[in-house]
Design a protein around this motif. Structure first.
Motif, short mmCIF file in Angstrom:
data_model
loop_
_atom_site.label_atom_id
_atom_site.label_comp_id
_atom_site.label_asym_id
_atom_site.label_seq_id
_atom_site.Cartn_x
_atom_site.Cartn_y
_atom_site.Cartn_z
N LYS A 50 -12.93 -2.08 -6.86
CA LYS A 50 -12.55 -3.60 -7.42
C LYS A 50 -11.24 -3.96 -6.99
N THR A 51 -10.29 -2.89 -7.08
CA THR A 51 -8.71 -3.43 -6.86
C THR A 51 -8.43 -3.25 -5.35
N GLY A 52 -9.39 -3.00 -4.65
CA GLY A 52 -9.16 -2.98 -3.01
C GLY A 52 -8.71 -1.76 -2.36
N ALA A 53 -8.84 -0.59 -3.21
CA ALA A 53 -8.53 0.66 -2.48
C ALA A 53 -9.78 1.30 -1.82
N MET A 80 0.69 -1.13 -0.22
CA MET A 80 -0.16 0.04 0.08
C MET A 80 0.81 1.02 -0.04
N SER A 81 0.54 2.17 -0.95
CA SER A 81 1.03 3.53 -0.96
C SER A 81 0.71 4.36 0.36
N SER A 82 1.72 5.21 0.89
CA SER A 82 1.34 5.79 1.77
C SER A 82 0.68 7.38 1.70
N GLY A 83 0.98 7.83 0.30
CA GLY A 83 0.33 9.24 -0.16
C GLY A 83 -1.36 8.97 -0.45
N ALA A 98 -5.50 2.34 -17.43
CA ALA A 98 -5.97 1.66 -18.51
C ALA A 98 -7.36 1.89 -18.89
N LEU A 99 -7.97 2.61 -17.76
CA LEU A 99 -9.52 3.01 -17.88
C LEU A 99 -9.74 3.97 -18.90
N GLN A 140 -0.22 -0.89 -6.33
CA GLN A 140 0.05 -0.59 -7.92
C GLN A 140 -1.11 -1.10 -8.86
N LYS A 141 -1.75 -2.16 -8.36
CA LYS A 141 -2.75 -2.87 -9.21
C LYS A 141 -3.91 -1.66 -9.47
N THR A 142 -4.26 -0.85 -8.48
CA THR A 142 -5.22 0.19 -8.62
C THR A 142 -4.81 1.16 -9.45
#
Length: 103
Positions: free
Chosen positions: A31-34, A1-4, A89-90, A81-83
């Motif tokens: 969907k990506t868990g964010a 997980m990124s902090s910012g 790509a959206l 990174q997945k998010t």
């Protein structure tokens, strides 16, 4: 997980198209868990233009035009990174501007 935090700003002339795009961005991030906050409506910017109807005569006869720029914001509180890959790509419809900023 990124902090910012990551803030995604969307703007368009058509508010219905903008709401659909903001919902699409929010669903993709979920969907990506964010964890997200939004879509939040921001104030609408209004640009007004006054134009003379005929040149050289009839200065009192004028036309007025108005453009409204509707804006929304989606904030990613925690992402990975997945998010980010899914959001890049959206594909959004034409007429919708998108800006991604690190908060």
């Amino acid at each position: 997980m990124s902090s910012g935090k990551i803030r995604i700003y969307l703007n368009a002339y058509d508010h219905k198209l903008l709401d659909q795009s903001a919902q699409k961005v929010a669903e993709t991030a979920k969907k990506t868990g964010a964890k997200i906050a939004g879509p939040l409506p921001l104030p609408t910017k209004t640009k007004r233009y006054t134009v003379l109807r005929s040149v050289h005569v009839n200065k009192d006869s004028r036309e007025q035009f108005e453009m409204r720029i509707h804006r929304r914001m989606v904030e990613l509180l925690s992402s990975n990174q997945k998010t980010i890959a899914a959001l890049t790509a959206l594909s959004l419809p034409s007429g919708v501007g998108i800006e991604i900023r690190q908060a």
